[in-house]
Design a protein around this motif. Sequence first.
Motif, PDB file in Angstrom:
ATOM      1  N   SER A  60       0.845  -1.185   0.000  1.00  0.00           N
ATOM      2  CA  SER A  60       0.000   0.000   0.000  1.00  0.00           C
ATOM      3  C   SER A  60       0.887   1.244   0.000  1.00  0.00           C
ATOM      4  O   SER A  60       2.072   1.165   0.338  1.00  0.00           O
ATOM      5  CB  SER A  60      -0.927   0.018   1.225  1.00  0.00           C
ATOM      6  N   VAL A  61       0.293   2.359  -0.403  1.00  0.00           N
ATOM      7  CA  VAL A  61       0.963   3.655  -0.301  1.00  0.00           C
ATOM      8  C   VAL A  61      -0.041   4.625   0.311  1.00  0.00           C
ATOM      9  O   VAL A  61      -1.252   4.412   0.237  1.00  0.00           O
ATOM     10  CB  VAL A  61       1.460   4.192  -1.669  1.00  0.00           C
ATOM     11  N   GLU A  62       0.466   5.681   0.935  1.00  0.00           N
ATOM     12  CA  GLU A  62      -0.397   6.721   1.472  1.00  0.00           C
ATOM     13  C   GLU A  62      -0.163   7.986   0.668  1.00  0.00           C
ATOM     14  O   GLU A  62       0.988   8.351   0.374  1.00  0.00           O
ATOM     15  CB  GLU A  62      -0.137   6.941   2.957  1.00  0.00           C
ATOM     16  N   LEU A 115      -4.536  11.545   4.993  1.00  0.00           N
ATOM     17  CA  LEU A 115      -3.786  10.607   4.152  1.00  0.00           C
ATOM     18  C   LEU A 115      -4.767   9.563   3.638  1.00  0.00           C
ATOM     19  O   LEU A 115      -5.625   9.087   4.390  1.00  0.00           O
ATOM     20  CB  LEU A 115      -2.693   9.909   4.964  1.00  0.00           C
ATOM     21  N   HIS A 116      -4.650   9.219   2.387  1.00  0.00           N
ATOM     22  CA  HIS A 116      -5.497   8.190   1.783  1.00  0.00           C
ATOM     23  C   HIS A 116      -4.630   6.961   1.516  1.00  0.00           C
ATOM     24  O   HIS A 116      -3.580   7.069   0.880  1.00  0.00           O
ATOM     25  CB  HIS A 116      -6.098   8.693   0.467  1.00  0.00           C
ATOM     26  N   LYS A 117      -5.080   5.829   2.002  1.00  0.00           N
ATOM     27  CA  LYS A 117      -4.333   4.579   1.802  1.00  0.00           C
ATOM     28  C   LYS A 117      -4.799   3.934   0.500  1.00  0.00           C
ATOM     29  O   LYS A 117      -5.990   3.673   0.308  1.00  0.00           O
ATOM     30  CB  LYS A 117      -4.574   3.629   2.973  1.00  0.00           C
ATOM     31  N   THR A 119      -4.488   0.659  -1.954  1.00  0.00           N
ATOM     32  CA  THR A 119      -4.083  -0.746  -1.982  1.00  0.00           C
ATOM     33  C   THR A 119      -4.269  -1.361  -3.368  1.00  0.00           C
ATOM     34  O   THR A 119      -3.782  -2.467  -3.607  1.00  0.00           O
ATOM     35  CB  THR A 119      -4.875  -1.569  -0.947  1.00  0.00           C
ATOM     36  N   LYS A 139       3.223  16.359   3.845  1.00  0.00           N
ATOM     37  CA  LYS A 139       2.930  15.389   4.901  1.00  0.00           C
ATOM     38  C   LYS A 139       3.053  16.027   6.281  1.00  0.00           C
ATOM     39  O   LYS A 139       2.245  15.781   7.175  1.00  0.00           O
ATOM     40  CB  LYS A 139       3.845  14.181   4.802  1.00  0.00           C
TER      41      LYS A 139
END
Length: 143
Positions: A60-62, A115-117, A119, A139
């Motif tokens: 995953s990335v944020e 922040l949006h995760k 996937t 950030k």
Amino acid sequence: MSNVSTHLKDLKVGDLIYTEIKIDIKDLADPNSKTKTTKAIKAGKEVKRICIVLVPGHDSVEVSYSATFHDSHTLPAHLDKHMWYPFKPATKEGDLEPLPERRDERACWASLRALHKITKNPVDKLDEEISAASAHLIKEKMK
């Protein structure tokens, strides 16, 4: 700009991706709009946006998403200026100095709301990025 299908594990801080996220209704450019996108946001559905990778990862990335508000150089008056980080040529409207201009030279803002995760794997990576320093500033100011 062109997009390249890229695995999450290959993304780094500052990469720009085009992906689906949920947008808070408080961030609508025009809450009275009747467009398909506005209706989707109000219904809590995901919409595609250019997003900035702030926290890379393997599965995953944020990200924060960016908005152009119909190519305006100023933030819509009803929006909370503390929830947006401007990129030049957008004007400074809060405490934050605008970040360096993106390659497409359009005024835009990075959302500071959350922040949006992500996937979904792979994602569409743009052939443009912002500096890691700019991504870290975004950030750091996240609410």
